[in-house]
Motif scaffolding. Sequence first.
Motif, PDB file in Angstrom:
ATOM      1  N   UNK A 141       0.839  -1.203   0.000  1.00  0.00           N
ATOM      2  CA  UNK A 141       0.000   0.000   0.000  1.00  0.00           C
ATOM      3  C   UNK A 141       0.874   1.253   0.000  1.00  0.00           C
ATOM      4  N   UNK A 142       1.985   1.181   0.735  1.00  0.00           N
ATOM      5  CA  UNK A 142       2.901   2.326   0.771  1.00  0.00           C
ATOM      6  C   UNK A 142       3.487   2.553  -0.618  1.00  0.00           C
ATOM      7  N   UNK A 143       3.836   1.462  -1.287  1.00  0.00           N
ATOM      8  CA  UNK A 143       4.392   1.575  -2.638  1.00  0.00           C
ATOM      9  C   UNK A 143       3.355   2.159  -3.589  1.00  0.00           C
ATOM     10  N   UNK A 144       2.126   1.685  -3.473  1.00  0.00           N
ATOM     11  CA  UNK A 144       1.059   2.229  -4.315  1.00  0.00           C
ATOM     12  C   UNK A 144       0.913   3.733  -4.081  1.00  0.00           C
ATOM     13  N   UNK A 145       0.974   4.146  -2.821  1.00  0.00           N
ATOM     14  CA  UNK A 145       0.833   5.573  -2.496  1.00  0.00           C
ATOM     15  C   UNK A 145       1.980   6.363  -3.131  1.00  0.00           C
ATOM     16  N   UNK A 146       3.187   5.803  -3.090  1.00  0.00           N
ATOM     17  CA  UNK A 146       4.349   6.497  -3.656  1.00  0.00           C
ATOM     18  C   UNK A 146       4.211   6.607  -5.175  1.00  0.00           C
ATOM     19  N   UNK A 147       3.802   5.500  -5.806  1.00  0.00           N
ATOM     20  CA  UNK A 147       3.683   5.505  -7.268  1.00  0.00           C
ATOM     21  C   UNK A 147       2.541   6.412  -7.719  1.00  0.00           C
ATOM     22  N   UNK A 148       1.472   6.402  -6.940  1.00  0.00           N
ATOM     23  CA  UNK A 148       0.343   7.289  -7.246  1.00  0.00           C
ATOM     24  C   UNK A 148       0.787   8.753  -7.173  1.00  0.00           C
ATOM     25  N   UNK A 149       1.572   9.069  -6.147  1.00  0.00           N
ATOM     26  CA  UNK A 149       2.039  10.454  -5.982  1.00  0.00           C
ATOM     27  C   UNK A 149       2.884  10.874  -7.184  1.00  0.00           C
TER      28      UNK A 149
ATOM     29  N   UNK B 127      -5.086  10.461   0.577  1.00  0.00           N
ATOM     30  CA  UNK B 127      -4.435  11.770   0.686  1.00  0.00           C
ATOM     31  C   UNK B 127      -4.354  12.419  -0.688  1.00  0.00           C
ATOM     32  N   UNK B 128      -4.140  13.724  -0.672  1.00  0.00           N
ATOM     33  CA  UNK B 128      -3.821  14.437  -1.904  1.00  0.00           C
ATOM     34  C   UNK B 128      -2.849  15.547  -1.532  1.00  0.00           C
ATOM     35  N   UNK B 129      -2.240  16.133  -2.529  1.00  0.00           N
ATOM     36  CA  UNK B 129      -1.321  17.238  -2.283  1.00  0.00           C
ATOM     37  C   UNK B 129      -1.895  18.491  -2.924  1.00  0.00           C
ATOM     38  N   UNK B 130      -1.886  19.572  -2.158  1.00  0.00           N
ATOM     39  CA  UNK B 130      -2.367  20.839  -2.696  1.00  0.00           C
ATOM     40  C   UNK B 130      -1.538  21.968  -2.132  1.00  0.00           C
ATOM     41  N   UNK B 131      -1.019  22.815  -2.995  1.00  0.00           N
ATOM     42  CA  UNK B 131      -0.229  23.978  -2.559  1.00  0.00           C
ATOM     43  C   UNK B 131       0.809  23.613  -1.503  1.00  0.00           C
ATOM     44  N   UNK B 132       1.600  22.628  -1.794  1.00  0.00           N
ATOM     45  CA  UNK B 132       2.652  22.218  -0.868  1.00  0.00           C
ATOM     46  C   UNK B 132       2.140  21.750   0.489  1.00  0.00           C
ATOM     47  N   UNK B 133       0.900  21.320   0.517  1.00  0.00           N
ATOM     48  CA  UNK B 133       0.356  20.754   1.761  1.00  0.00           C
ATOM     49  C   UNK B 133      -0.139  19.338   1.486  1.00  0.00           C
TER      50      UNK B 133
ATOM     51  N   UNK C 274      -6.787  15.818   8.078  1.00  0.00           N
ATOM     52  CA  UNK C 274      -5.726  16.698   8.552  1.00  0.00           C
ATOM     53  C   UNK C 274      -5.020  17.354   7.385  1.00  0.00           C
ATOM     54  N   UNK C 275      -4.396  18.492   7.677  1.00  0.00           N
ATOM     55  CA  UNK C 275      -3.609  19.210   6.683  1.00  0.00           C
ATOM     56  C   UNK C 275      -2.213  19.369   7.265  1.00  0.00           C
TER      57      UNK C 275
END
Lengths: 277, 371
Positions: free
Chosen positions: A44-52, A151-157, A171-172
């Motif tokens: 799952x961690x790998x999937x999260x990294x590849x998704x990012x 999770x998602x990333x937005x404006x460096x958060x 959480x942010x």
Amino acid sequence: MVKSLNIFVLVKQVPDQGSKAGLNPDGTIDRAKAKRMLNPFDRYALQAALHTKKQYGGKVTAISMGPPPAIEVLLETIEHGADRGFLLSDRRLAASDTLATAYALYKTVLYAGQFDLIFCGLQTTDGDTAQVGPQLAERLQLPQVTYCEDFSLENDKILAKRIIEGGYQKVVSSLPGLITVANSYHPLEYKSFKGAWRVQQLQRNPENLQKIIQTIDLDIIGADPDRCGLKGSPTIVAATEKVGDLGGNCHMHEGKSPYDLVQEVLACTNLQELVSN
Amino acid sequence: MENDPPIVQFCPKGNVLVVAEQSLGQIQPVTLELLGAGRILADKMGKDLHCVIMGYDLGDLPNQLIHYGADVVYVADDEALQYYRTLPYRRVLVDLLDSLQEPPHTMLLGSSTTGRDLAPRIAAHFETGLTADCTELDIGPYEHKSKVDPTKLGLYPNCLYAIRPSFGESLKARILGPWKNPQMATTRPGVMIPLKIDTSRQGQIHNIPVKLNSEDLRLIVAETVKEVSSGLKLTEAEVIVSGGYGLGSKEGFELLEQLANCFNSNAIGASRKVVDLGWIPYQHQVGQTGKTVRPKLYIACGISGAIQHRVGMSKSNIIIAINKDMDAPIFKFAHQGIIGDIYQIVPELITQFKALQNKSALGGKSVVGSR
Ligand SMILES: Cc1cc2nc3c(=O)[nH]c(=O)nc-3n(C[C@H](O)[C@H](O)[C@H](O)COP(=O)(O)OP(=O)(O)OC[C@H]3O[C@@H](n4cnc5c(N)ncnc54)[C@H](O)[C@@H]3O)c2cc1C
Ligand SMILES: Cc1cc2nc3c(=O)[nH]c(=O)nc-3n(C[C@H](O)[C@H](O)[C@H](O)COP(=O)(O)OP(=O)(O)OC[C@H]3O[C@@H](n4cnc5c(N)ncnc54)[C@H](O)[C@@H]3O)c2cc1C
């Protein structure tokens, strides 16, 4: 995201649960005897990294600490699309507890260079402590999101959803940060053709392999051997004891018609007083 | 951190410190359990039981901790601590331990999503040992004979024995770390036994300062979704019919509802996975982050039996599991296992339970008739 992200993912090779894990008398694992696999939670961690990487752009670096065969799990991450790997392998790491493991991984992360996000699995299937992620975050003085389901990333958060008792929390967090990914996150996608081909090429050419997956030791990363292995571990496994079955001597019913199966179950249980009339 | 003191620093002194967990104005059950366990450990060593609670507008909670066994309660009450967040809570704890004359001997947290988030950070900061998810704790002597690290050799009195299940619960491991205090452990919720409340118990309450810097505030909680009231009779029902991902869709719960209705006192349970998918509300969730239930009968339909689900239902009197995968972990602890498809087995269960109902109705009549 303005820049290209440096994404780290930590993966551990664990004994295959299907095969009986070889245990030493002192409770540590005899890794030579056990069949090995990528810690299922780290998928799952790998999937999260590849998704990012796919979503926001960047490079995925996989890091593992373990004996030489652990290179297998790093190759697996490359088959799935990771860009490079580091294998920290050193006899002096034997019998590290989570504190010593987190120290060694901390030194490895520093050696591997700049990062924006570090992904860890929720826990492993052998040590099963879920401690290494937060302990690494402490060493690196990072904010952390544990039990992260999405999770998602937005404006460096980082915008993240994490599991809590009876619900969830949104959480942010600022970047850089460390995320431990829950097993309710998206499952790992199939290996990519490109990745599988790349690994085939690497296995034919050991020199290139060492460029993509660097095998390093404590001296190379400048780690203090006294903080590693048995010496650097404040805890020891003093004794282990077989618990045996979980108590439920399950009476199995199979291979019959639904009618017969249910008849059998009713014959084995006395549920009369529970049914309503 | 590079200049941290060495690991071996044996010290038999220090009290037992429990880190309390509260949420929405309530002390969490695991905290009361820890106070019960901590009291025993402290008494064995002839030490005091201390407790620290962090939050906002804590009101009477510190007193309650005393009523449940604490001798001393440290209170950090600040708006920034309203919701649990790793870094602010970490800061308060680190400052508290730094301010003590000697570190606690033993430090305990619950192995909840909070405890398992916070405890490793504290352990890493103080470079001390931490045992995860314990099911037993004790105090006793230990002699270290292995010569691999000569600095650790010796006989140590009053060590924390932290005992935890391992390898899918097939082994119990006793983990020790007497060389440095605090000796830390997290304990599994629902295992240790709380003391009976005693409102006449006396203790000291100390307010402690909350000094956060901007680094501590790098994460904010935007939203907390948590079930507050437990209006559902899940914990009281005699029979729980529970559904998991194997149902395939939320409509599957209609079938389970029919099955549940065969019983006098019934409720519907669910795995976290289907709750997350929105098939059924949170109040129905059974398990580590849901409810702990102990019905007379638990029927698990299409639930694999993950450890987090099991801890919430394994004490049910009778567990019937229906799963099409014979290797599903649930068959390791269910009492009756049916290998089959829910959509074939459950309708058959409904039919046959209905037949039982009629039988007991008839039985009732014949009793009347015989009088
Ligand atoms: C039966 C038994 C019980 C144990 N109990 C404890 C205990 O209570 N306390 C304690 O301090 N130690 C304990 N240990 C030792 C512990 O298993 C090791 O320290 C191990 O190296 C890391 O811990 P973990 O497997 O629990 O990892 P976890 O903390 O569960 O792992 C979380 C994540 O950290 C990352 N990670 C962990 N290890 C590695 C690695 N080698 N390489 C790359 N990434 C990694 C992965 O992303 C993983 O998903 C125990 C060992 C055994 C055999
Ligand atoms: C911190 C944390 C807390 C958690 N808390 C909880 C908790 O409180 N409660 C909880 O339940 N989980 C909890 N979980 C999640 C847990 O780890 C599992 O992911 C979850 O319980 C799995 O749900 P499931 O059994 O419904 O799904 P799966 O594991 O996907 O199992 C589905 C099962 O259905 C079977 N099946 C499929 N189709 C059919 C069919 N037609 N007929 C019969 N069988 C079928 C499959 O063989 C499989 O065994 C938590 C996880 C974490 C990380």
